[in-house]
Design a protein around this motif. Structure first.
Motif, short mmCIF file in Angstrom:
data_model
loop_
_atom_site.label_atom_id
_atom_site.label_comp_id
_atom_site.label_asym_id
_atom_site.label_seq_id
_atom_site.Cartn_x
_atom_site.Cartn_y
_atom_site.Cartn_z
N VAL A 1 93.89 -4.48 71.65
CA VAL A 1 94.37 -3.20 72.19
C VAL A 1 94.91 -2.37 71.03
CG1 VAL A 1 95.92 -2.06 73.82
CG2 VAL A 1 94.99 -4.32 74.36
N ASP A 2 94.24 -1.28 70.75
CA ASP A 2 94.60 -0.40 69.64
C ASP A 2 95.79 0.46 70.04
OD1 ASP A 2 94.70 1.56 67.62
OD2 ASP A 2 92.54 1.49 67.32
N CYS A 3 96.88 0.36 69.28
CA CYS A 3 98.10 1.10 69.61
C CYS A 3 97.92 2.61 69.51
CB CYS A 3 99.25 0.65 68.71
SG CYS A 3 99.04 1.09 66.96
N GLN A 4 96.88 3.05 68.79
CA GLN A 4 96.65 4.49 68.63
C GLN A 4 96.27 5.17 69.94
OE1 GLN A 4 94.70 5.26 64.40
NE2 GLN A 4 93.70 3.53 65.40
N TYR A 5 95.83 4.39 70.91
CA TYR A 5 95.38 4.97 72.18
C TYR A 5 96.40 4.74 73.30
CZ TYR A 5 91.07 5.20 69.54
OH TYR A 5 90.14 5.46 68.57
N LEU A 6 97.62 4.39 72.93
CA LEU A 6 98.67 4.16 73.92
C LEU A 6 99.79 5.18 73.74
CD1 LEU A 6 99.09 0.27 73.59
CD2 LEU A 6 97.48 1.51 75.05
N THR A 7 100.35 5.63 74.84
CA THR A 7 101.56 6.46 74.78
C THR A 7 102.55 5.93 75.81
OG1 THR A 7 100.81 8.08 76.43
CG2 THR A 7 100.20 8.50 74.13
N ARG A 8 103.80 5.97 75.44
CA ARG A 8 104.82 5.44 76.33
C ARG A 8 104.93 6.28 77.60
NH1 ARG A 8 106.31 0.88 77.50
NH2 ARG A 8 106.36 0.38 75.28
N SER A 9 104.75 7.60 77.49
CA SER A 9 104.86 8.45 78.67
C SER A 9 103.75 8.15 79.68
CB SER A 9 104.80 9.93 78.28
OG SER A 9 103.59 10.23 77.58
N GLU A 10 102.54 7.90 79.20
CA GLU A 10 101.45 7.53 80.10
C GLU A 10 101.72 6.18 80.76
OE1 GLU A 10 97.45 9.62 78.15
OE2 GLU A 10 97.88 7.49 77.79
N ALA A 11 102.23 5.25 79.97
CA ALA A 11 102.50 3.91 80.51
C ALA A 11 103.57 3.96 81.59
CB ALA A 11 102.93 2.98 79.39
N GLU A 12 104.61 4.77 81.37
CA GLU A 12 105.68 4.85 82.36
C GLU A 12 105.23 5.55 83.64
OE1 GLU A 12 108.79 6.75 80.20
OE2 GLU A 12 109.39 4.91 79.14
N ALA A 13 104.24 6.45 83.50
CA ALA A 13 103.73 7.16 84.67
C ALA A 13 102.64 6.38 85.40
CB ALA A 13 103.19 8.53 84.26
N TYR A 14 102.18 5.30 84.78
CA TYR A 14 101.07 4.52 85.35
C TYR A 14 101.53 3.81 86.62
CZ TYR A 14 97.20 1.19 85.59
OH TYR A 14 96.12 0.45 85.99
N HIS A 15 100.69 3.87 87.65
CA HIS A 15 101.00 3.21 88.93
C HIS A 15 100.66 1.73 88.79
CE1 HIS A 15 101.74 2.54 93.09
NE2 HIS A 15 100.47 2.35 93.42
N ASN A 16 101.67 0.94 88.49
CA ASN A 16 101.49 -0.48 88.22
C ASN A 16 101.45 -1.27 89.53
OD1 ASN A 16 101.16 -2.73 86.60
ND2 ASN A 16 103.35 -3.00 86.22
N VAL A 17 100.27 -1.40 90.10
CA VAL A 17 100.10 -1.95 91.44
C VAL A 17 100.67 -3.35 91.58
CG1 VAL A 17 98.43 -2.56 93.22
CG2 VAL A 17 98.06 -0.51 91.83
N ASP A 18 100.32 -4.24 90.65
CA ASP A 18 100.74 -5.64 90.82
C ASP A 18 102.11 -5.93 90.20
OD1 ASP A 18 100.23 -5.66 88.12
OD2 ASP A 18 98.61 -7.14 88.20
N GLY A 19 102.70 -4.95 89.51
CA GLY A 19 104.04 -5.13 88.96
C GLY A 19 104.12 -6.07 87.77
N ARG A 20 103.00 -6.40 87.17
CA ARG A 20 103.00 -7.32 86.05
C ARG A 20 102.92 -6.56 84.73
NH1 ARG A 20 102.53 -12.26 88.35
NH2 ARG A 20 102.31 -13.30 86.35
N PHE A 21 103.45 -7.17 83.67
CA PHE A 21 103.51 -6.53 82.37
C PHE A 21 103.04 -7.48 81.27
CE2 PHE A 21 106.60 -4.34 84.97
CZ PHE A 21 106.51 -3.01 84.58
N TYR A 22 102.39 -6.90 80.26
CA TYR A 22 102.15 -7.63 79.03
C TYR A 22 103.37 -7.44 78.12
CZ TYR A 22 97.24 -8.46 80.16
OH TYR A 22 96.09 -8.89 80.76
N VAL A 23 103.69 -8.47 77.37
CA VAL A 23 104.89 -8.46 76.52
C VAL A 23 104.45 -8.38 75.06
CG1 VAL A 23 106.99 -9.71 75.90
CG2 VAL A 23 106.07 -9.89 78.23
N ALA A 24 104.80 -7.26 74.40
CA ALA A 24 104.38 -7.04 73.01
C ALA A 24 105.56 -7.14 72.06
CB ALA A 24 103.73 -5.67 72.88
N TYR A 25 105.27 -7.64 70.85
CA TYR A 25 106.27 -7.63 69.80
C TYR A 25 106.47 -6.19 69.31
CZ TYR A 25 106.16 -12.72 69.44
OH TYR A 25 106.27 -14.08 69.69
N ALA A 26 107.70 -5.79 69.16
CA ALA A 26 107.98 -4.44 68.67
C ALA A 26 107.69 -4.35 67.17
CB ALA A 26 109.45 -4.08 68.93
N ARG A 27 107.02 -3.26 66.78
CA ARG A 27 106.73 -2.98 65.36
C ARG A 27 105.99 -4.13 64.69
NH1 ARG A 27 111.55 -1.36 66.76
NH2 ARG A 27 112.55 -3.27 65.98
#
Length: 208
Positions: free
Chosen positions: A68-94
């Motif tokens: 997953v290329d970080c260049q194509y991710l934005t936090r605002s899009e992720a927060e607005a995403y309708h997360n149907v199953d409520g599950r999350f991937y856990v990423a290391y910061a920086r």
């Protein structure tokens, strides 16, 4: 087995990711964007530039993982995403593999999304408090793509599997004729070899 190939730009990787010729120009680590070459075209390109390595497409695909290329991710899009199953991937910061996010896997860090844990909302909150980043699973899956790590590849093995033998690219030898002199008749420059023959321009003999 299909007889199609990818061409690797063997001069550079991005992180651990292998770079291939992109369809339409440039280079990419995304196998879905990589140009597919016939055997003949791939071999011709290698013969003209030996850093462009042909790889059987099926060999590469069999060793692909999901990045997953970080260049194509934005936090605002992720927060607005309708997360149907409520599950999350856990990423290391920086922390990145090239441009790819590094995830918390079952046995530690991994850049392969298939090995990443994806807890539900109640459990994921504890990871946020430990400094990890949380990304909705569906949002991440939509932006993932197949990539391949360079360390997974063995060029000789790959070519043996498709019975392809590459000849070393022909190298042009640079001929050196030493210093130049001027023809005594017309003044044209002559090299050391030419001075022992008559001048091709005026017929003057210039041999010492």
């Amino acid at each position: 087995m299909t007889d199609f190939f990818y061409l690797q730009d063997s001069r550079n990787n991005v992180g651990s990711r292998t770079m291939f010729w992109r369809l339409g120009g440039g280079y990419t680590s995304n196998l879905n964007e990589a140009e597919q070459f016939t055997r003949e075209r791939a071999v011709r390109q290698y013969e003209s530039r030996e850093t462009d390595l042909p790889w059987p497409m099926e060999y590469i695909r069999a060793r692909a993982e999901i990045g997953v290329d970080c260049q194509y991710l934005t936090r605002s899009e992720a927060e607005a995403y309708h997360n149907v199953d409520g599950r999350f991937y856990v990423a290391y910061a920086r922390d990145w593999d090239g441009n790819d996010l590094v995830w918390l896997g079952g046995t530690g860090p991994t850049a392969n999304l298939e090995d990443a844990i994806h807890p539900g909302a109640p459990d994921s909150a504890s990871y946020r408090s430990k400094g990890f980043e949380l990304w909705p699973c569906g949002y991440i899956v939509d932006r993932s793509r197949p990539v391949v790590r360079a360390v997974q590849l063995d060029h000789k093995q790959a070519l043996r599997a498709v019975d392809l033998k590459l000849s070393p690219p022909k190298r042009q030898r640079t001929k050196s004729y030493g210093s130049l002199i001027n023809c005594g008749g017309c003044g044209r420059f002559l090299n050391d070899r030419q001075r022992f023959n008559i001048c091709p321009n005026c017929g003057e003999e210039n041999a010492p």
